[in-house]
Design an enzyme around this catalytic site. Structure first.
Site, PDB file in Angstrom:
ATOM      1  N   ASP A 119      38.856  69.315  23.572  1.00 23.57           N
ATOM      2  CA  ASP A 119      40.012  69.912  24.235  1.00 23.57           C
ATOM      3  C   ASP A 119      40.407  71.147  23.452  1.00 23.57           C
ATOM      4  O   ASP A 119      40.291  71.177  22.218  1.00 23.57           O
ATOM      5  CB  ASP A 119      41.186  68.931  24.278  1.00 23.57           C
ATOM      6  N   ASP A 137      39.328  68.704  32.558  1.00 23.69           N
ATOM      7  CA  ASP A 137      40.630  68.098  32.837  1.00 23.69           C
ATOM      8  C   ASP A 137      41.361  68.869  33.939  1.00 23.69           C
ATOM      9  O   ASP A 137      41.985  68.269  34.823  1.00 23.69           O
ATOM     10  CB  ASP A 137      41.502  68.081  31.582  1.00 23.69           C
TER      11      ASP A 137
END
Length: 169
Positions: A119, A137
């Site tokens: 991330d 995501d």
């Protein structure tokens, strides 16, 4: 023969995986070694985060089986969504399924390669930060939004209450 809607969905899934992998490889090189923070705007930073849990770090753990369990679950969900995509009858549903499939596959690849998801996008307002996320995501979130639009018949040419009718009422 595969329907055009399925082609749309598979195309979006493939595009999502390619963009997700490319941006994560860039982030690994630019942000992770050595750890760095890049300010993009007043509300957006790029930061290195290893996510060992599910969305937004929920269920995070350091066990050896965690990545395989979560990755396996993501693949199983993607397979079920592929079956649904092959039966999809409108482009909103096809696009939504394709984005969720691509996002699930993108994050499953990370779990297989690294034992965690890469991330790196940090959206914030002042000191309030949304949990770090990635392209996969974002695709999953957008895809779920499209699935909800489809469920309510928005943008599909039919209201949800009409789609379940058989015409005999």
């Amino acid at each position: 023969m595969i329907r055009r809607i399925a082609v749309l969905g598979f195309g979006l899934a493939a595009l999502t995986v390619v963009l997700d992998r490319a941006t994560k490889l860039w982030a690994l090189d630019a942000l992770f070694e050595p750890p760095a923070r890049i300010t993009v705007t007043g509300v957006l930073n790029l930061v290195p985060v290893w996510n060992r849990g599910v969305s937004f770090g929920l269920l995070s753990n350091d066990s050896a089986w965690g990545p395989w369990l979560l990755g396996g679950f993501a693949v199983a969900v993607a397979v079920a969504l592929v079956v649904w995509l092959l039966r999809a009858e409108n482009p909103v549903l096809g696009a939504g399924l394709g984005l969720v499939i691509g996002g699930a596959v993108g994050n499953a690849i990370d779990r297989a390669l690294y034992g965690a998801v890469v991330d790196f996008i940090d959206a914030h307002w002042g000191d309030l930060h949304w949990p770090a996320f990635n392209i996969a995501d974002a695709a999953i979130t957008l895809g779920v939004g499209l699935l909800l639009l489809d469920a309510f018949g928005i943008g599909t040419g039919a209201r949800a209450s009409e789609r379940g009718r058989t015409g005999d009422g």
